[in-house]
Scaffold this active site. Structure first.
Site, PDB file in Angstrom:
ATOM      1  CG  HIS A   1     -22.457 -60.385  -2.313  1.00  0.00           C
ATOM      2  ND1 HIS A   1     -21.487 -61.320  -2.615  1.00  0.00           N
ATOM      3  CD2 HIS A   1     -21.862 -59.478  -1.511  1.00  0.00           C
ATOM      4  CE1 HIS A   1     -20.363 -60.976  -2.010  1.00  0.00           C
ATOM      5  NE2 HIS A   1     -20.557 -59.871  -1.334  1.00  0.00           N
TER       6      HIS A   1
ATOM      7  CG  ASP B   1     -21.747 -64.627  -3.785  1.00  0.00           C
ATOM      8  OD1 ASP B   1     -20.568 -64.270  -3.927  1.00  0.00           O
ATOM      9  OD2 ASP B   1     -22.687 -63.852  -3.561  1.00  0.00           O
TER      10      ASP B   1
ATOM     11  CB  THR C   1     -20.302 -59.306  -6.336  1.00  0.00           C
ATOM     12  OG1 THR C   1     -19.843 -59.621  -5.016  1.00  0.00           O
ATOM     13  CG2 THR C   1     -21.508 -60.162  -6.644  1.00  0.00           C
TER      14      THR C   1
ATOM     15  CD1 TRP D   1     -17.004 -54.873  -9.031  1.00  0.00           C
ATOM     16  CD2 TRP D   1     -15.309 -53.419  -8.929  1.00  0.00           C
ATOM     17  NE1 TRP D   1     -16.390 -54.848 -10.270  1.00  0.00           N
ATOM     18  CE2 TRP D   1     -15.353 -53.957 -10.226  1.00  0.00           C
ATOM     19  CE3 TRP D   1     -14.332 -52.460  -8.640  1.00  0.00           C
ATOM     20  CZ2 TRP D   1     -14.449 -53.592 -11.227  1.00  0.00           C
ATOM     21  CZ3 TRP D   1     -13.430 -52.087  -9.641  1.00  0.00           C
ATOM     22  CH2 TRP D   1     -13.498 -52.657 -10.897  1.00  0.00           C
TER      23      TRP D   1
ATOM     24  CB  SER E   1     -19.701 -46.971  -5.369  1.00  0.00           C
ATOM     25  OG  SER E   1     -20.871 -47.005  -4.587  1.00  0.00           O
TER      26      SER E   1
ATOM     27  CG  ASP F   1     -14.051 -55.355  -2.638  1.00  0.00           C
ATOM     28  OD1 ASP F   1     -14.583 -54.983  -1.573  1.00  0.00           O
ATOM     29  OD2 ASP F   1     -14.615 -55.303  -3.737  1.00  0.00           O
TER      30      ASP F   1
END
Ligand SMILES: *[C@@H]1O[C@H](CO)[C@@H](O)[C@H](O)[C@H]1NC(C)=O
Ligand SMILES: *[C@@H]1O[C@H](CO)[C@@H](O)[C@H](O)[C@H]1NC(C)=O
Length: 476
Positions: A19, A118, A140, A371, A373, A392
């Site tokens: 983040h 955020d 993010t 996400w 990577s 996620d």
């Protein structure tokens, strides 16, 4: 309100590496566009990470008008702040930060005139409304993950959650618009794997995501050619004003090409793997990293290890000091594996990932599908094998495998034969196919962040909107 020379934006990420780093990228882009930035970190995060990697952070200090500021997360000093305590952290931050944000807005010397937080900071919306400034959210995660979080209440209403046991995992979920044909229980974000529809994580993610609709805009680190259909769902049913400006790492290089980049990390970067890569044949190496947080058991590690060794491919594997859960890990690696590693492997504590993915010797990426990577792999045109661990990552990996056709998803499986076979499928049997689609998507990613591309235009629009929002008093 008097018009100022400089627009001043406060940016507040959640205190977690992914983040903070993504939001630092955003801060740098906005700073480059002439916006004054105050970047907020919790004291705990600042002390643990930023203070210790002043090299990585010094470049931000050079941006005119950029400053770091710390705030309390409201938790007691000795609170563990581990991922399983995430709801406590979010609730505590949501109580502790609004007064400070309001104070920053009414500061007489350099008032803040736009807040970017955020997406988990729903109470910041009320604070912003009270003092009449605009608030924009930054999530993010991927758009597909965001959209699945958003739909959780509908999935529960339709009786498709909770999941009833492991035999249920391949059942299709029909209540996430745009994902009807391919989204299975096992692809839902990991916090959906609970028996209780009132589970605190589940409720937290669903609630915070629904509240996003009340912000003045939503920034996402993604691009239209990758997630256009899902972005369209979000625009129509949740947040009409989306700024998709990713992939941020590639976008930064276009906007601020003269800089050198080193993102912050908790571990010392081991560059010796680059020399090792230089000696390997083209596209011969499978690069393995499960990201900065995930942990695995020793048994899982050994399955992957045998799988990699039996695949007969060269491998570069990131094994963080804290990757193995529990104790007595490393010393008991079977001799045959250590021998094979000397021949064809390289094990590192932490590597410069973007450079590794861009290296010509690398021909595949075994990843946890975080996400960050995933996007780095997409930009590098690198096919993936996905072994997601939590949050996620479960849904990202479904999109990588089933929708974007950029690799193979082996979630929930940990078996040496499967690892061996999948590595060979990716790097030998179906190599052409995957290389071609990865190449295609990499080009679209690059196009989107270059002049005239969708992410490039969206960032210009974001900068203009922030400047406009700040010059007009808000009265909603
Ligand atoms: C992305 O992930 C890589 C590897 O996990 C890490 O080195 C890098 O700092 C991360 N970048 C961001 C923006 O979080
Ligand atoms: C969103 O709305 C637009 C305009 O009404 C429509 O053309 C588009 O198909 C909708 N997209 C989705 C995914 O519902």
């Amino acid at each position: 309100m008097e018009k100022q020379d400089h627009v001043h934006v406060a940016i507040l990420p959640l205190p977690a590496v992914g983040h903070v780093n993504s939001m630092l990228n955003l801060a740098e882009l906005l700073g480059h566009a002439g916006i004054k930035i105050t970047f907020l970190n919790t004291e705990h995060y600042y002390d643990r990470v930023i203070r210790h990697s002043s090299d990585a952070f010094s470049r931000y200090m050079q941006i005119p008008g950029f400053q770091f500021k710390t705030l309390t997360d409201g938790l007691p000093r000795d609170h563990p702040r581990t991922p399983d305590k995430f709801p406590e952290l979010v609730d505590s931050l949501n109580c502790a930060t609004p007064p400070l944000l309001k104070e920053m807005v009414s500061d007489s010397k350099s008032p803040v005139n736009c807040i970017i937080t955020d997406g988990y900071m729903s109470r910041a919306i009320d604070a912003a409304r009270e003092v009449g400034v605009s608030i924009i959210y930054f999530r993010t995660i991927s758009a597909c993950a965001f959209w699945s979080f958003h739909c959780i209440p509908d999935i529960i209403d339709a009786g498709e959650l909770p999941i009833k046991g492991t035999e249920d995992m391949d059942r299709l979920i029909t209540t996430v618009p745009g994902m009807e044909g391919f989204l299975r229980c096992r692809d839902l974000p990991s916090f959906c794997r609970v028996n209780d529809p009132m589970d605190p994580h589940l409720l937290l993610f669903a609630r915070e995501t629904r509240l996003s609709a009340h912000a003045d805009g939503l920034i996402l680190n993604t691009f239209e050619d990758l997630e256009g259909p899902i972005l369209s769902q979000i625009r129509n049913h949740s947040c009409p004003n989306i700024y998709s400006i990713g992939p941020l790492n590639a976008h930064l290089k276009v906007r601020i090409p003269e800089k050198t980049y080193s993102s912050s990390s908790l571990w010392k970067i081991d560059r010796s793997c680059m020399a090792w890569l230089d000696k390997q044949p083209k596209q011969s190496v499978i690069y393995v990293s499960f990201g900065s947080i995930a942990v695995m058991s020793r048994d899982q590690l050994i399955e992957f290890y045998y799988g990699l060794v039996h695949s007969k491919k060269n491998f570069l594997w990131v094994i963080r000091p804290d990757l193995i859960s529990g104790k007595d890990g490393e010393n008991q690696i079977p001799e045959e594996l250590l021998e094979a590693t000397k021949e064809r492997g390289c094990i590192a504590g932490w590597v410069p990932q973007e450079e590794v993915l861009a290296h010509s010797a690398v021909g595949g990426f075994l990843t946890h599908c975080g996400w960050n990577s995933t996007l780095e792999s997409i930009v590098a045109g690198m096919p993936m094998i996905c072994w997601p661990s939590f949050a996620d990552q479960q849904i990202n990996s479904r999109f990588v495998g089933e929708v974007w056709k950029l690799g193979l998803d082996i979630k929930d499986l940990c078996d040496r034969n499967i690892v061996e076979k999948t590595v060979n499928d990716l790097m030998v049997e179906r190599k052409e196919e995957f290389m071609e689609s990865a190449d295609r998507m990499a080009n679209l990613a690059k196009k989107s962040v270059n002049k005239g591309g969708s992410s490039y235009c969206n960032l210009d629009r974001l900068v203009n909107d922030i400047k406009m929002m700040s010059s007009q008093p808000q009265n909603c």
